[in-house]
Write a protein that holds these residues in place. Structure first.
Motif, mmCIF file in Angstrom:
data_model
loop_
_atom_site.group_PDB
_atom_site.id
_atom_site.type_symbol
_atom_site.label_atom_id
_atom_site.label_comp_id
_atom_site.label_asym_id
_atom_site.label_seq_id
_atom_site.Cartn_x
_atom_site.Cartn_y
_atom_site.Cartn_z
ATOM 1 N N ARG A 87 2.335 1.463 -13.958
ATOM 2 C CA ARG A 87 3.496 2.291 -13.610
ATOM 3 C C ARG A 87 3.970 3.175 -14.760
ATOM 4 N N THR A 139 -3.027 4.839 -7.054
ATOM 5 C CA THR A 139 -2.603 5.313 -5.733
ATOM 6 C C THR A 139 -3.817 5.733 -4.896
ATOM 7 N N VAL A 162 7.942 -11.219 -6.439
ATOM 8 C CA VAL A 162 6.912 -10.438 -7.127
ATOM 9 C C VAL A 162 5.980 -11.376 -7.892
ATOM 10 N N ALA A 206 13.444 -3.004 -4.890
ATOM 11 C CA ALA A 206 12.505 -2.830 -6.006
ATOM 12 C C ALA A 206 11.265 -3.696 -5.854
ATOM 13 N N ARG A 207 11.366 -4.759 -5.072
ATOM 14 C CA ARG A 207 10.210 -5.646 -4.901
ATOM 15 C C ARG A 207 9.211 -5.067 -3.904
ATOM 16 N N ALA A 236 3.078 -3.414 -14.428
ATOM 17 C CA ALA A 236 4.004 -2.553 -15.178
ATOM 18 C C ALA A 236 3.287 -1.500 -16.015
ATOM 19 N N GLU A 272 8.076 -1.805 -3.824
ATOM 20 C CA GLU A 272 7.529 -0.529 -4.263
ATOM 21 C C GLU A 272 5.999 -0.581 -4.140
ATOM 22 N N PRO A 273 5.344 0.545 -3.776
ATOM 23 C CA PRO A 273 3.880 0.535 -3.699
ATOM 24 C C PRO A 273 3.259 0.040 -5.007
ATOM 25 N N LEU A 274 2.144 -0.625 -4.919
ATOM 26 C CA LEU A 274 1.382 -1.175 -6.051
ATOM 27 C C LEU A 274 1.685 -2.638 -6.337
ATOM 28 N N ASN A 298 3.842 -6.814 -10.901
ATOM 29 C CA ASN A 298 4.164 -5.435 -10.497
ATOM 30 C C ASN A 298 3.346 -4.397 -11.283
ATOM 31 N N LEU A 343 0.816 -1.207 0.000
ATOM 32 C CA LEU A 343 0.000 0.000 0.000
ATOM 33 C C LEU A 343 0.853 1.262 0.000
ATOM 34 N N ARG A 344 1.889 1.272 0.817
ATOM 35 C CA ARG A 344 2.785 2.427 0.855
ATOM 36 C C ARG A 344 4.032 2.101 1.646
#
Lengths: 241, 191
Positions: free
Chosen positions: A83, A93, A75, A49-50, A80, A52-54, A78, A11-12
């Motif tokens: 993003r 978000t 992951v 990098a794994r 993509a 990151e939010p989302l 992600n 989430l964040r």
């Protein structure tokens, strides 16, 4: 102290210390959890990098006395495409913030988890402009806060429903009218959303931009009313600069 | 003194105590030199009026350098990022310090950053290319996409620094997102 494994949406994250992060995870079986990812801000970190939010991840946590520590992440998706698109990022978000603000720590909510993962996957595959509005109303439905849309909240009539008022909890007829005006098309779309015909509802929104804006604004306003606070991430890009 | 030192980032009460006793043990001149250095830096350092990095005059040494390429601007989040890029000696253009990155989850929009100032620079100076050097995370990527949407209609080339594997790293330990970006940003091998 024990180890646990679960599927989660990130989430964040919050920065903590020199190179650590606190990650807020919405897990499938354990609800919302907070965990520390040690050293994850370093460029050499395997976790960075794994987390990151989302991201939809498979996470392994070591549950301590206070905060859990993340010991492994894989992951699953992600998202993509989300993003790489500014409009999709803004919608996604907002969804993450809605889930973060409408859930309590360690309270499992599988329906909400399924809603979030499906909404992100839909947003990833194609641009569905009405998805944020539909997401807001489905969240309200899962939380038991479905607005009354079939008859007037004041006099119970089913005729001439022209307004929507969050404080009274639904629609109002022409005679009892207060709150914001609602179009017949928006009412029909809301009925589709609540009856689970999301594909039809999204199809309607994708053809009429005004309808998408109306549903989104109604959904955000209703959620903000129930949360008792504004959603920070629901920024309108066109008003920037 | 211990209370003041413990306000510094990464310094707890115990470390502050250790530093305080160390300064007391050293000759008086050492401690006064440190105090003078802090006083001079705090008194002299201001913000460059063009690029908003730290400077001792109206404009920083980079903005005053006539040999720098004035049509190429690198956008960074903070002065520490500028220092990191300068260390590479690979960039000869100018900078613009945004003062952070767009963060929808915290409600940080362009109004909280120096986006208006960047737009004014683009319109007044003859800038041809903007390199967005924000962190390779969700906030940094959002900032890059927003700046591209804002500046490309003005005929400015907006580029983003490449993402990929760290030199000396092992491919098998790389995460999927970094590896995906490394493959997408591949380059032809030149002998």
């Amino acid at each position: 102290m024990s180890s646990l494994q679960d599927i989660a949406v990130i989430l964040r994250t919050y920065r903590i210390g020199e190179a650590d992060k606190i990650v807020v995870l919405f897990t499938k079986d354990h609800g919302k959890m907070r965990a520390v990812a040690k050293g994850s801000r370093k460029t050499t970190s395997k976790l960075g990098a794994r987390l990151e939010p989302l991201g939809l991840v498979n996470v392994i946590l070591w549950q301590g006395r206070n905060l859990a520590t993340i010991t492994g992440v894989d992951v699953i998706d992600n998202f993509a495409e989300v993003r790489h698109n500014l409009d999709k990022i803004m919608m996604a978000t907002t969804m993450l913030e809605i889930i973060d603000k409408s859930t309590l720590d360690n309270q499992e909510n599988d329906d909400l988890f399924q809603l979030l993962t499906k909404a992100l996957a839909t947003l990833d595959k194609n641009f569905s402009p009405g998805i944020l509005g539909a997401f807001c109303f489905r969240t309200l439905m899962i939380e038991g806060l479905t607005p009354q849309i079939d008859n007037c909240c004041s006099c119970n009539t089913t005729e001439d429903l022209t307004a929507f008022n969050v404080t009274v909890g639904g629609v109002l007829c022409k005679n009892c009218q207060s709150g914001q005006l609602i179009s017949q098309q928006a009412l029909d779309t809301l009925k589709l959303i609540f009856s689970g015909q999301l594909a039809k509802a999204l199809h309607m929104c994708s053809h009429v931009p005004e309808l998408r804006n109306e549903i989104e604004s109604l959904g955000i306003n209703t959620l903000e009313h129930h949360l008792g606070q504004k959603l920070k991430s629901h920024l309108n890009l066109t008003t920037w600069v | 003194m211990i209370d003041e030192l413990s306000r510094l980032p990464g310094i707890g009460q115990k470390s502050a105590q250790r530093l305080a006793f160390y300064l007391l043990k050293r000759p008086k001149e050492d401690a006064l030199r440190l105090a003078r250095a802090i006083e001079i830096v705090r008194g002299k350092i201001t913000v460059c009026e063009r690029c908003f990095t730290l400077a001792t005059e109206q404009y920083c040494s980079i903005c005053r350098d006539p040999l720098r390429e004035s049509d190429l601007v690198c956008v960074v989040e903070g002065p520490q990022d500028l220092v990191a890029i300068e260390k590479t000696h690979a960039f000869s253009g100018l900078y613009h310090v945004l003062g952070g990155s767009l963060n929808p989850l915290d409600g940080i929009g362009p109004d909280q950053l120096r986006v208006r100032e960047l737009l004014a620079r683009v319109q007044s100076d003859s800038i041809k290319e903007i390199i967005v050097c924000t962190n390779p995370n969700l906030e940094g990527d959002t900032t890059a996409m927003y700046l591209a949407r804002l500046l490309q209609p003005l005929g400015i080339r907006v580029t983003r620094i490449a993402s990929g594997l760290p030199v000396g790293g092992d491919l098998e330990y790389a995460d999927e997102l970094t590896l995906e970006r490394a493959i997408a940003g591949r380059q032809e091998v030149v002998e």
